[in-house]
Design a protein around this motif. Structure first.
Motif, PDB file in Angstrom:
ATOM      1  N   THR A  49     -11.425  -3.186  -3.025  1.00 61.03           N
ATOM      2  CA  THR A  49     -10.551  -2.264  -2.635  1.00 61.03           C
ATOM      3  C   THR A  49      -9.125  -2.560  -2.959  1.00 61.03           C
ATOM      4  OG1 THR A  49     -12.077  -1.324  -1.179  1.00 61.03           O
ATOM      5  CG2 THR A  49      -9.678  -0.725  -0.978  1.00 61.03           C
ATOM      6  N   THR A  50      -8.844  -3.813  -2.792  1.00 60.02           N
ATOM      7  CA  THR A  50      -7.325  -4.413  -2.699  1.00 60.02           C
ATOM      8  C   THR A  50      -7.172  -4.389  -4.278  1.00 60.02           C
ATOM      9  OG1 THR A  50      -7.355  -5.209  -0.632  1.00 60.02           O
ATOM     10  CG2 THR A  50      -5.746  -5.855  -2.093  1.00 60.02           C
ATOM     11  N   MET A  51      -8.047  -5.230  -5.118  1.00 61.86           N
ATOM     12  CA  MET A  51      -7.853  -5.170  -6.605  1.00 61.86           C
ATOM     13  C   MET A  51      -7.710  -3.871  -7.117  1.00 61.86           C
ATOM     14  SD  MET A  51     -10.704  -8.369  -7.088  1.00 61.86           S
ATOM     15  CE  MET A  51     -10.244  -8.562  -8.887  1.00 61.86           C
ATOM     16  N   LEU A  52      -8.592  -2.947  -6.993  1.00 56.32           N
ATOM     17  CA  LEU A  52      -8.387  -1.666  -7.368  1.00 56.32           C
ATOM     18  C   LEU A  52      -7.369  -0.974  -7.283  1.00 56.32           C
ATOM     19  CD1 LEU A  52     -10.554   0.419  -8.865  1.00 56.32           C
ATOM     20  CD2 LEU A  52     -10.603   1.154  -6.543  1.00 56.32           C
ATOM     21  N   LEU A  53      -6.867  -1.111  -5.911  1.00 58.62           N
ATOM     22  CA  LEU A  53      -5.568  -0.232  -5.484  1.00 58.62           C
ATOM     23  C   LEU A  53      -4.185  -0.737  -6.260  1.00 58.62           C
ATOM     24  CD1 LEU A  53      -6.475   0.981  -2.096  1.00 58.62           C
ATOM     25  CD2 LEU A  53      -6.476   2.099  -4.041  1.00 58.62           C
ATOM     26  N   ARG A  80       0.199  -2.471   3.403  1.00 65.86           N
ATOM     27  CA  ARG A  80      -0.872  -2.463   4.528  1.00 65.86           C
ATOM     28  C   ARG A  80      -2.217  -2.802   4.096  1.00 65.86           C
ATOM     29  NH1 ARG A  80       2.130   2.118   5.597  1.00 65.86           N
ATOM     30  NH2 ARG A  80       0.599   3.691   4.716  1.00 65.86           N
ATOM     31  N   GLN A  81      -2.646  -2.423   2.944  1.00 68.06           N
ATOM     32  CA  GLN A  81      -4.021  -2.733   2.353  1.00 68.06           C
ATOM     33  C   GLN A  81      -4.010  -4.142   1.989  1.00 68.06           C
ATOM     34  OE1 GLN A  81      -6.632  -0.819   1.761  1.00 68.06           O
ATOM     35  NE2 GLN A  81      -7.679  -2.876   0.929  1.00 68.06           N
ATOM     36  N   LEU A  82      -2.894  -4.839   1.546  1.00 74.60           N
ATOM     37  CA  LEU A  82      -3.053  -6.083   1.298  1.00 74.60           C
ATOM     38  C   LEU A  82      -3.100  -6.986   2.539  1.00 74.60           C
ATOM     39  CD1 LEU A  82      -0.237  -6.473  -1.536  1.00 74.60           C
ATOM     40  CD2 LEU A  82      -2.440  -7.374  -1.658  1.00 74.60           C
ATOM     41  N   GLN A  83      -2.325  -6.501   3.740  1.00 73.24           N
ATOM     42  CA  GLN A  83      -2.275  -7.117   5.201  1.00 73.24           C
ATOM     43  C   GLN A  83      -3.823  -7.209   5.634  1.00 73.24           C
ATOM     44  OE1 GLN A  83       0.376  -8.617   6.548  1.00 73.24           O
ATOM     45  NE2 GLN A  83      -1.189  -9.629   7.821  1.00 73.24           N
ATOM     46  N   CYS A  84      -4.655  -6.011   5.306  1.00 77.01           N
ATOM     47  CA  CYS A  84      -5.960  -5.630   5.796  1.00 77.01           C
ATOM     48  C   CYS A  84      -6.643  -6.712   5.160  1.00 77.01           C
ATOM     49  CB  CYS A  84      -6.455  -4.386   5.540  1.00 77.01           C
ATOM     50  SG  CYS A  84      -5.652  -3.155   6.822  1.00 77.01           S
TER      51      CYS A  84
END
Length: 189
Positions: A30-34, A88-92
């Motif tokens: 998900t992080t790569m995609l976003l 926030r996504q990277l932190q998760c």
């Protein structure tokens, strides 16, 4: 040559939902995609990211990622601005790592190797296919990022700078004009 599909918000949501539900590594994928959709990064730039590019010495996710010459397509260093939701996504993602990251690279394959640009391209392609998004490629995030900002009135020079393009004609080819954009345009009169 046909260009990569730009995604609607509903299609992006579907890819993210399917990825979270079906992927073996949902946070990573998900992080790569976003990063391609919310920061406009090229898939090769995503694959080349190092932990130190994203996290500062205090362990906080950076608001700006500085890409070195060797990490970019055009051999020109550039800054990627990271919106709050991406931070926030990277932190998760960083908190979800099952084991400490031993590699300097942010994203690793299941064999704990770094992603090559080609492997990351194929990987994102599979995420889109799994979600049933026809015509989407690893470049769809970048095209969607530029198209959405253009639809919101961001000027082509700013878009070119965000995309790391030297020529605004290159940026203009990324913008996908759709009916909603044309409807909104005529309402400005």
């Amino acid at each position: 040559m046909k260009q990569a599909k730009t995604l609607t918000k509903a299609e992006l949501r579907r890819v993210v939902d399917v990825t979270k539900a079906c992927s073996r590594y949902p946070q990573r994928d998900t992080t790569m995609l976003l990063l391609t959709h919310w920061c406009g990064m090229r898939v090769g730039e995503v694959a080349a990211l190092r932990v130190s590019d994203v996290v500062d010495v205090n362990g906080d996710v950076r608001a700006e990622i500085t890409l070195a010459v060797q990490q970019t397509k055009g051999n020109a260093a550039r800054v990627v601005f990271v919106p709050d939701r991406m931070r926030r996504q990277l932190q998760c993602y960083l908190q979800s790592a099952e084991k400490p990251v031993h590699s300097p690279f942010l994203f690793q394959t299941q064999k704990t190797q770094r992603f090559s640009a080609n492997t990351a391209t194929q990987h994102l392609q599979r995420l889109y296919q799994r979600a049933g998004i026809v015509g989407a490629t690893s470049h769809s995030g970048r095209r969607t990022f530029i198209t959405e900002l253009a639809a919101k009135g961001v000027g082509v020079r700013v878009l070119a700078a965000l995309a790391g393009h030297r020529n605004i004609q290159t940026t203009q080819r990324y913008i996908d004009v759709n009916d909603e954009m044309m409807r909104n345009a005529v309402e400005l009169l």
